[in-house]
Motif scaffolding. Structure first.
Motif, PDB file in Angstrom:
ATOM      1  N   GLU A 183       0.897  -1.281   0.020  1.00 35.77           N
ATOM      2  CA  GLU A 183       0.132  -0.009   0.013  1.00 35.77           C
ATOM      3  C   GLU A 183       0.721   1.394  -0.031  1.00 35.77           C
ATOM      4  O   GLU A 183       0.537   2.351  -0.706  1.00 35.77           O
ATOM      5  CB  GLU A 183      -0.950  -0.114   1.357  1.00 35.77           C
ATOM      6  N   ARG A 184       2.096   1.477   0.784  1.00 37.90           N
ATOM      7  CA  ARG A 184       2.903   2.530   0.881  1.00 37.90           C
ATOM      8  C   ARG A 184       3.537   2.670  -0.258  1.00 37.90           C
ATOM      9  O   ARG A 184       3.915   3.740  -0.682  1.00 37.90           O
ATOM     10  CB  ARG A 184       3.603   2.525   2.130  1.00 37.90           C
ATOM     11  N   LEU A 185       3.964   1.597  -0.924  1.00 39.68           N
ATOM     12  CA  LEU A 185       4.679   1.680  -2.114  1.00 39.68           C
ATOM     13  C   LEU A 185       3.762   2.008  -3.424  1.00 39.68           C
ATOM     14  O   LEU A 185       4.031   3.054  -4.158  1.00 39.68           O
ATOM     15  CB  LEU A 185       5.262   0.379  -2.715  1.00 39.68           C
ATOM     16  N   ARG A 186       2.554   1.741  -3.570  1.00 41.29           N
ATOM     17  CA  ARG A 186       1.559   2.290  -4.247  1.00 41.29           C
ATOM     18  C   ARG A 186       1.263   3.485  -4.243  1.00 41.29           C
ATOM     19  O   ARG A 186       1.054   4.602  -5.256  1.00 41.29           O
ATOM     20  CB  ARG A 186       0.334   1.329  -4.281  1.00 41.29           C
ATOM     21  N   GLY A 187       1.101   4.124  -2.988  1.00 42.78           N
ATOM     22  CA  GLY A 187       0.917   5.483  -2.655  1.00 42.78           C
ATOM     23  C   GLY A 187       2.009   6.623  -2.613  1.00 42.78           C
ATOM     24  O   GLY A 187       1.715   7.700  -2.101  1.00 42.78           O
ATOM     25  N   SER A 188       3.362   5.960  -3.075  1.00 45.55           N
ATOM     26  CA  SER A 188       4.210   7.076  -2.989  1.00 45.55           C
ATOM     27  C   SER A 188       4.988   6.791  -4.199  1.00 45.55           C
ATOM     28  O   SER A 188       4.952   5.801  -5.039  1.00 45.55           O
ATOM     29  CB  SER A 188       5.075   6.787  -1.802  1.00 45.55           C
TER      30      SER A 188
ATOM     31  N   VAL B 280       5.655  -8.707  -2.469  1.00 37.27           N
ATOM     32  CA  VAL B 280       5.805  -7.342  -2.548  1.00 37.27           C
ATOM     33  C   VAL B 280       5.817  -6.568  -3.910  1.00 37.27           C
ATOM     34  O   VAL B 280       5.142  -5.881  -4.296  1.00 37.27           O
ATOM     35  CB  VAL B 280       7.049  -6.750  -1.498  1.00 37.27           C
ATOM     36  N   ARG B 281       6.754  -7.250  -4.832  1.00 39.43           N
ATOM     37  CA  ARG B 281       6.841  -6.633  -6.175  1.00 39.43           C
ATOM     38  C   ARG B 281       5.517  -6.957  -7.081  1.00 39.43           C
ATOM     39  O   ARG B 281       5.342  -6.223  -7.989  1.00 39.43           O
ATOM     40  CB  ARG B 281       8.124  -7.246  -6.792  1.00 39.43           C
ATOM     41  N   GLY B 282       5.080  -8.080  -6.715  1.00 38.70           N
ATOM     42  CA  GLY B 282       3.918  -8.539  -7.518  1.00 38.70           C
ATOM     43  C   GLY B 282       2.809  -7.617  -7.172  1.00 38.70           C
ATOM     44  O   GLY B 282       1.908  -7.413  -8.007  1.00 38.70           O
ATOM     45  N   GLY B 283       2.674  -6.953  -6.161  1.00 34.25           N
ATOM     46  CA  GLY B 283       1.626  -6.033  -5.791  1.00 34.25           C
ATOM     47  C   GLY B 283       1.773  -4.519  -6.255  1.00 34.25           C
ATOM     48  O   GLY B 283       1.178  -3.456  -6.055  1.00 34.25           O
ATOM     49  N   VAL B 284       2.977  -4.510  -7.020  1.00 35.44           N
ATOM     50  CA  VAL B 284       3.401  -2.885  -7.553  1.00 35.44           C
ATOM     51  C   VAL B 284       3.479  -3.082  -8.790  1.00 35.44           C
ATOM     52  O   VAL B 284       4.354  -3.892  -9.414  1.00 35.44           O
ATOM     53  CB  VAL B 284       4.969  -2.558  -6.582  1.00 35.44           C
TER      54      VAL B 284
ATOM     55  N   GLU C 133       9.216  -1.213 -11.262  1.00 33.71           N
ATOM     56  CA  GLU C 133      10.373  -1.853 -10.886  1.00 33.71           C
ATOM     57  C   GLU C 133      10.769  -1.099  -9.460  1.00 33.71           C
ATOM     58  O   GLU C 133      10.916   0.087  -9.394  1.00 33.71           O
ATOM     59  CB  GLU C 133      11.516  -1.583 -11.753  1.00 33.71           C
ATOM     60  N   ILE C 134      10.893  -2.119  -8.663  1.00 34.75           N
ATOM     61  CA  ILE C 134      11.257  -1.577  -7.171  1.00 34.75           C
ATOM     62  C   ILE C 134      12.773  -2.131  -6.954  1.00 34.75           C
ATOM     63  O   ILE C 134      12.983  -3.328  -6.685  1.00 34.75           O
ATOM     64  CB  ILE C 134      10.211  -1.885  -6.246  1.00 34.75           C
ATOM     65  N   ALA C 135      13.618  -1.364  -6.505  1.00 36.71           N
ATOM     66  CA  ALA C 135      14.784  -1.835  -6.056  1.00 36.71           C
ATOM     67  C   ALA C 135      14.653  -2.456  -4.654  1.00 36.71           C
ATOM     68  O   ALA C 135      13.994  -2.286  -3.811  1.00 36.71           O
ATOM     69  CB  ALA C 135      15.871  -0.762  -5.993  1.00 36.71           C
ATOM     70  N   ALA C 136      15.416  -3.791  -4.377  1.00 39.55           N
ATOM     71  CA  ALA C 136      15.263  -4.340  -3.068  1.00 39.55           C
ATOM     72  C   ALA C 136      16.272  -4.322  -2.298  1.00 39.55           C
ATOM     73  O   ALA C 136      17.402  -4.962  -2.946  1.00 39.55           O
ATOM     74  CB  ALA C 136      14.377  -5.692  -3.395  1.00 39.55           C
ATOM     75  N   LEU C 137      16.550  -4.141  -0.843  1.00 38.21           N
ATOM     76  CA  LEU C 137      17.741  -4.450  -0.182  1.00 38.21           C
ATOM     77  C   LEU C 137      17.074  -5.132   0.986  1.00 38.21           C
ATOM     78  O   LEU C 137      16.174  -4.759   1.566  1.00 38.21           O
ATOM     79  CB  LEU C 137      18.248  -2.765   0.404  1.00 38.21           C
TER      80      LEU C 137
ATOM     81  N   ARG D 234      11.533   4.211  -4.392  1.00 35.33           N
ATOM     82  CA  ARG D 234      12.166   3.492  -5.597  1.00 35.33           C
ATOM     83  C   ARG D 234      12.682   2.374  -4.943  1.00 35.33           C
ATOM     84  O   ARG D 234      13.507   1.586  -5.672  1.00 35.33           O
ATOM     85  CB  ARG D 234      13.061   4.359  -6.143  1.00 35.33           C
ATOM     86  N   ALA D 235      12.895   2.093  -3.825  1.00 37.36           N
ATOM     87  CA  ALA D 235      13.417   0.946  -3.120  1.00 37.36           C
ATOM     88  C   ALA D 235      12.646   0.618  -2.019  1.00 37.36           C
ATOM     89  O   ALA D 235      12.105   1.245  -1.219  1.00 37.36           O
ATOM     90  CB  ALA D 235      14.657   1.390  -2.799  1.00 37.36           C
ATOM     91  N   VAL D 236      12.720  -0.554  -1.747  1.00 35.98           N
ATOM     92  CA  VAL D 236      11.988  -1.432  -0.406  1.00 35.98           C
ATOM     93  C   VAL D 236      13.161  -1.948   0.489  1.00 35.98           C
ATOM     94  O   VAL D 236      13.920  -2.618  -0.219  1.00 35.98           O
ATOM     95  CB  VAL D 236      10.964  -2.191  -0.609  1.00 35.98           C
ATOM     96  N   LEU D 237      13.253  -1.918   1.660  1.00 33.46           N
ATOM     97  CA  LEU D 237      14.137  -2.419   2.771  1.00 33.46           C
ATOM     98  C   LEU D 237      13.339  -3.408   3.504  1.00 33.46           C
ATOM     99  O   LEU D 237      12.464  -2.896   4.374  1.00 33.46           O
ATOM    100  CB  LEU D 237      14.942  -1.433   3.407  1.00 33.46           C
ATOM    101  N   ILE D 238      13.560  -4.631   3.409  1.00 35.28           N
ATOM    102  CA  ILE D 238      13.111  -5.876   3.894  1.00 35.28           C
ATOM    103  C   ILE D 238      13.917  -6.338   4.910  1.00 35.28           C
ATOM    104  O   ILE D 238      15.129  -6.797   4.502  1.00 35.28           O
ATOM    105  CB  ILE D 238      12.460  -6.863   2.961  1.00 35.28           C
TER     106      ILE D 238
END
Length: 744
Positions: free
Chosen positions: A515-520, A542-546, A549-553, A523-527
């Motif tokens: 939800e936060r990735l969609r609403g902003s 997470v990537r499937g819901g956006v 392209e989202i960088a992941a760390l 460019r990256a998500v930290l998991i």
């Protein structure tokens, strides 16, 4: 007034005699005048000439008139004389009364001065005694008049005269303590003297008053002797503590080192538990010994700071990393945020500052069972008034209001009952506050019971120290979403992002993350690695819901390093080691292609370690303690290196010289305190030999249980290349040896 009649007698005699002679003259004149008048009448009756009779009568009458006038004048004169005599008598009586009053006043004054017991001395310009009181004379068993005209030197009193030039403007006040030798022994007096010059005639006098201070002098002497005894006892106590602690530390170092070596062998789970308990107990005992040593130094007044240029960012992040394992072992979060405007360096004692931070952060971790600990570093003020604040906030049980001050006392704890859950001597905060005050700073605490506490260390950082560059908006427009159950660490990452112009959102569930990735425009998500499965399902979800392209760390703990290949295979570009360093986070996010930065992140991350040197190192170990020598030798040999062991500095020098032409040692590991020759002398001789032969300097790493900055800088100034503190950590020892060998 018994003498009043005597005042009348001097005037009674002359007045009476003068009155009697006046009355006799008057009677004689009257008699003569009457006779002349009678003669005039007789002359006329006897037929004498008329003019003769008239002349005689007139002369007689004139005499009578003159007699009467003289009588009147005499009476008036007597009245005036009587009045003058009465006035004189009254004046004499008044003067006598005043003289008696002055005499009585003087007697009362002298009685009062003598009753006070103070000495009163009046001397003339030449120093001769003009007046002394009875108390002064009594010291010498004589009367005041017998001392007049004598000098103080003649009486054995060494009090000089103030030079005339000292009171040219009128007067000069001086004071000193003077011994006076009397028949009853020597007595001490506080001598205060006023030297005065009479401006009208230039006469000089010295007036002194002295008070007996013999009792005070004896008390001061007793206090001085008691202080000396106390200082001797304190020094003996400190020396005893230092000696005993050193003797305790030596076997303790061996216990801790061997426990670490044992932990690296194949052990059953039960054996690993026992080894862990040994290491934990040894560390606790070592910490207690260090606290007792520091406390004894402070009490003995031998506590000294060693100000050096210090990096607040590096120091606090190193301390946080050091304590991270303890926090993660309790499943407690640990985050750190250093504001970008904190000076790059400021003047402080890094060793003591590290000690205070270790105590504050360590206490926060110890007393926090749920939530986490956030360490924040900020600045306040400008110019010479600028200060740096290290705030340690925890979500622990908090403190009662009455405990906020008590916990800073020696041997006090928040929970002083016999059923308390946490041990300790209760010295850490007391020592930390003393250190902070010595630095010109302070430690404060804000706490509400049941809501956690915030301990703040505030120290000065004047503006003349090197300052950090003004915060750039390096991450402007860059947003991230942090997916973690550890809110404290996530908040620290978010603070760093915002401080550099970026944005950050925190999520606790996969749905909230999406939800936060969609609403902003993040460019990256930290998991958090603890939330990721072995097949990467969380990242895939997470990537499937956006729809971009989202960088992941991934955020890994030290125990997750074995899963790095797995994370990369599941689509993570790189990792950040917890606790996350702010500079590392910013650097990774600024990479143009974050996918290619994984290797760099691994090398630069705070948990990264230098790999072993490709070649086998020849190491000379100089250590007189068999246990420490065994620990160091085994650690280095397990890392693939060759080790020669000697037991004193002289043998180390000989070994270096003997092998110089055959095979030189790559590194020398030198204990600081050894028999025959200590480490510093051995280093000096090795460096002298190298200079004489033109040989390159061998890296020499010093071993010592003394971790003070003065010791560290002292050995480096003597030619050492590095410094390793005891108890030895096998991994850090190998890293230090390999690092110095590679840099040579």
């Amino acid at each position: 007034m018994g003498q009043e009649p005597k005042a009348d007698e001097p005037s009674a005699g002359p007045v009476s005699a003068k009155g009697a002679s006046g009355r006799l003259a008057f009677r004689l004149l009257v008699t003569i005048s009457a006779c002349v008048t009678l003669l005039g009448f007789v002359s006329r009756l006897t037929g004498g000439p008329l003019f003769l009779a008239i002349a005689l009568v007139c002369a007689g009458l004139a005499g009578l008139v003159a007699a009467r006038w003289a009588q009147i004048q005499f009476q008036r004169s007597r009245a005036r004389e009587h009045d003058a005599a009465a006035r004189t008598h009254a004046e004499i009586e008044t003067l006598a009364d005043r003289m008696w009053e002055m005499q009585e006043s003087e007697e009362r004054f002298h009685g009062l001065i003598d009753a006070l017991g103070d000495l009163v001395v009046h001397r003339d310009r030449a120093g001769r005694i003009v007046y002394v009181n009875a108390v002064f004379a009594g010291l010498f068993g004589t009367s005041p008049r017998n001392l007049a005209g004598r000098t103080l030197a003649e009486l054995g009193i060494e009090v000089g005269l103030v030079p005339d030039a000292a009171f040219a403007d009128g007067e000069c006040l001086s004071s000193t303590d003077v011994p006076i030798h009397t028949g009853g022994g020597t007595r001490w007096f506080s001598w205060i003297e006023l030297s005065v010059r009479d401006k009208s005639n230039g006469a000089v006098s010295h007036r002194a008053i002295a008070r007996d201070i013999t009792a005070r002098k004896r008390a001061e002497k007793s206090m001085s002797a008691a202080k000396a005894r106390a200082e001797d006892a304190s020094r003996a106590k400190s020396q005893f503590l230092a000696t005993v602690s050193h003797e305790i530390r030596t076997p303790m170092n061996g216990i801790m080192g061997m426990a670490k070596l044992l932990a690296d062998t194949e052990l059953t789970p039960e054996q690993q538990t026992y080894v862990g308990a040994v290491s934990t107990s040894a560390s606790a005992l070592l910490a207690l010994i260090d606290d007792l040593l520091d406390f004894s130094k402070i009490e003995a007044g031998r506590f000294e700071l060693e100000p050096l240029p210090t990096s607040a960012r590096e120091l606090v992040e190193n301390v946080v990393e050091l304590l991270a394992a303890r926090a993660y072992g309790k499943n407690v979060g640990l985050g750190c945020h250093v504001s970008p405007d904190v000076p790059a360096q400021f003047l402080a004692d890094p060793g003591r500052l590290r000690q205070v931070l270790l105590n504050l952060i360590g206490n926060a971790i110890k007393f926090t069972d749920d939530g986490g600990v956030l360490v924040s570093v900020t600045t306040s003020g400008t110019g010479a008034a600028r200060r740096i604040a290290f705030a340690v906030a925890d979500t622990g049980p908090g403190l009662r209001e009455e405990d906020l001050e008590r916990i800073f006392r020696e041997f006090e704890q928040a929970d002083g009952t016999s059923t308390r859950r946490h041990g300790g001597a209760g010295l850490g905060l007391a020592i930390s506050r003393r250190i902070a005050e010595a630095m010109g700073g302070k430690i404060t605490v804000e706490s509400t019971e049941g809501e956690g506490s915030v301990f703040t260390l505030d120290v000065p950082a004047p503006a003349d120290t090197e300052a950090e560059a003004q915060p750039s908006r390096a991450l402007a427009g860059f947003g991230v979403v942090v997916f973690s159950h550890n809110i404290i660490e996530a908040e620290a990452i978010a603070l760093t992002m915002r401080a550099h112009g970026g944005s950050a959102a925190i999520a606790r569930t996969p749905e909230e993350t999406i939800e936060r990735l969609r609403g902003s425009d993040a460019r990256a998500v930290l998991i958090d690695a603890a939330l990721e499965s072995s097949d990467g399902r969380m990242l895939a979800r997470v990537r499937g819901g956006v729809d971009r392209e989202i960088a992941a760390l991934t955020l890994i703990a030290p125990t997750d390093r074995g899963r790095l290949a797995e994370f990369r295979a599941n689509g993570y570009e790189t990792f950040l080691a917890r606790p996350v360093r702010g500079e590392t986070l910013v650097r990774l996010l600024l990479q143009r292609e974050i996918a290619t930065s994984g290797g760099a992140a691994s090398a630069a991350g705070p948990a990264g370690r230098r790999t072993s040197a490709s070649g086998r190192l020849n190491v000379l170990l100089a250590e007189d303690n068999e246990i420490n020598a065994l620990l160091a030798r085994v650690a280095l040999q397990k890392a693939g290196h060759s080790v020669d062991v000697v037991t004193n500095g002289r043998a180390a020098v000989d070994a270096v010289i003997e092998t110089a032409s055959v095979r030189r040692y790559d590194v020398v590991l030198m204990d600081l305190h050894m028999p025959v020759m200590d480490g510093l002398d051995a280093i000096a001789l090795i460096r002298k030999f190298e200079d004489e032969k033109g040989l390159p300097a061998i890296p020499i790493v010093v071993l010592s249980a003394d971790s003070q900055e003065a010791t560290r800088h002292g050995v480096l100034a003597h030619g050492a290349s590095g410094f390793v503190t005891k108890p030895l950590d096998p991994a850090k020892l190998v890293e230090a040896i390999e690092g110095h060998a590679a840099a040579a």
